[in-house]
Enzyme design. Structure first.
Site, PDB file in Angstrom:
ATOM      1  CB  CYS A 116      35.131  60.027  40.589  1.00  0.00           C
ATOM      2  SG  CYS A 116      34.349  59.327  41.456  1.00  0.00           S
ATOM      3  CD  GLN A 161      15.719  60.379  28.370  1.00  0.00           C
ATOM      4  OE1 GLN A 161      16.915  59.997  28.510  1.00  0.00           O
ATOM      5  NE2 GLN A 161      14.826  59.542  27.049  1.00  0.00           N
ATOM      6  CB  CYS A 170      19.098  54.454  24.558  1.00  0.00           C
ATOM      7  SG  CYS A 170      17.929  52.982  24.389  1.00  0.00           S
TER       8      CYS A 170
END
Length: 432
Positions: free
Chosen positions: A81, A265, A389
């Site tokens: 990136c 998700q 999570c």
């Protein structure tokens, strides 16, 4: 050896030390030792040696910045990136995927005191099917900023690329900014959400003032030319569908319709594997009664119903319960009962709690499930699958099951968010 530098007429002291990095934390920081405590240094990887300026020295830990790196780890890679290091979205693109997975698995194993039996992973790039981009119009320059928040700051990074986004969404970044910049009401835009459903991409635009007819027409033309559904949000609780179809995605071959704002998700590839693995771990039989807690719109509930005698799904968000019931009806599943209940309250008074269950699955939010652990133990299911999570709350909630005689049979690290600090996992507990 420590070296000290003092500038003339200033009482400033800088400590520079040479360290060897032994670990990588979830936030992409190398971990070394300094005076017997952990020293966290952004940008360093295990096996690398560097001169480091100590910027913060606390009782329990210290922080530092790299002055000079002497060698490169074999796991160091070039970030894909162009915004890496500035954008706050990713922290680990400089580390190989293998190192990321090893580091997260090791952290999970330490917390749960159990080896990680498997890593569930998908494609490390182009995996993210949902993104929320901030918008900020600069009246002096006439420019519209669109992107993610800067690391450690509130400024917006104007993103022109995002390689973790699904390619269909990444391809929208530049033309979308150009379209929004041309709107007369650009100064009244809040944020834009991009979602890739199985039936195509969609966009939700939050605006704080009414759009002119001309602006609406520009947005509609954009949605048609880029083949995406358009939703407008004049208020946080209002959603107006302007073009396109209702979105849907598949879970274990079943179609789940959802609202653009509903939780799904983010990583579809890992989600498909996660659902299949959970069903396999539970070993669902035709005579089983299964309980799915924090069930959402039925991501696990509907697939479980394909194998079980009956499934009960319990969820605290009423809109998701309604979606779950509708999804069950559309998929012809008549052996599911959904309950809208707050699982943080006294669950013993809730109607589902008086039933018996052979297997239980739970997928709570980051706060975990402290309010239901005692009742799960009371129900005495043969197997429990906990999808997490947040490894810290998973470790806390696991203690209750372990104390009640359950044992961890399988532990998986879910690489749901490659290149980021998020650590997700799934555990199978079995009554011994």
């Amino acid at each position: 050896m420590a070296q000290f530098y003092s500038a003339k007429r200033r009482v400033t002291t800088r400590q520079i030390i040479t360290v060897d990095v032994t670990d990588l934390d979830p936030f992409g920081q190398g971990v070394a030792r300094h005076h017997g405590k952990a020293l966290f240094v952004p940008g360093l990887l295990p096996t690398e040696r560097a001169d480091v300026t100590v910027t913060e020295d606390k009782r329990q830990f210290a922080r530092g910045q790299v002055k000079r790196r002497y060698n490169d780890s074999a796991d160091r890679v070039a970030p894909r990136c162009p915004h890496f290091g500035v954008c706050g979205g990713c922290q680990q693109q400089h580390a190989s995927v293998a190192l990321q997975q090893r580091s997260k698995s090791a952290a999970l194993a330490r917390l749960l005191r159990h080896e990680v039996n498997e890593i569930i992973a998908g494609e490390p790039w182009g995996y993210r099917r949902r993104a929320r981009l901030s918008l900020n119009y600069q009246p002096k320059s006439g420019l519209l900023e669109m992107g993610f928040r800067q690391a450690g700051a509130n400024d917006i990074v104007n993103v022109r690329a995002c390689p973790i986004l699904a390619p269909q969404l990444e391809a929208l970044l530049l033309p979308l900014r150009e379209c929004l910049s041309q709107l007369q009401g650009a100064g009244a835009l809040g944020h834009v959400e991009l979602v890739l459903a199985d039936n195509g991409p969609l966009m939700v635009l939050r605006h704080t003032a009414p759009l002119t007819r001309d602006d609406r027409e520009k947005l509609e033309r954009f949605s048609h030319s880029h083949h995406l559904a358009l939703f407008l949000a004049p208020q946080s609780e209002i959603l107006e569908q302007v073009s396109g179809e209702a979105p849907w995605y598949t879970s274990d071959g079943l179609r789940l319709t959802f609202s653009p704002r509903d939780f799904i998700q983010v990583n579809d590839g890992v989600n498909q594997q996660m659902v299949a693995t959970a069903i396999a771990w539970l070993n669902v039989q035709p005579e089983d009664r299964v309980l799915d807690l924090f069930c959402g719109m039925g991501n696990f509930t509907l697939p479980l119903a394909k194998s079980a005698q009956s499934v009960v799904g319990v969820e605290g968000v009423e809109a998701l319960v309604d979606k779950g019931r509708e999804n069950a009806r559309q998929n012809g599943l008549e052996n599911i009962t959904f309950f809208h209940e707050n699982l943080e309250e006294d669950v013993t008074r809730q109607p589902w709690a008086k039933q018996g269950f052979d297997k239980i699955l739970l997928d709570p939010a980051r706060a975990g499930a402290p309010g239901v652990m005692k009742h799960i133990i009371k129900l005495a299911p043969a197997r429990v699958v906990y999808v997490s999570c947040n490894p810290a709350t998973l470790a806390r909630d696991s203690e209750a099951l372990l104390a009640a005689g359950y044992q961890i049979q399988r532990l998986a690290m879910l690489d749901m968010f490659p290149h980021t600090g998020h650590l997700e996992s799934m555990v199978l507990f079995e009554q011994i």
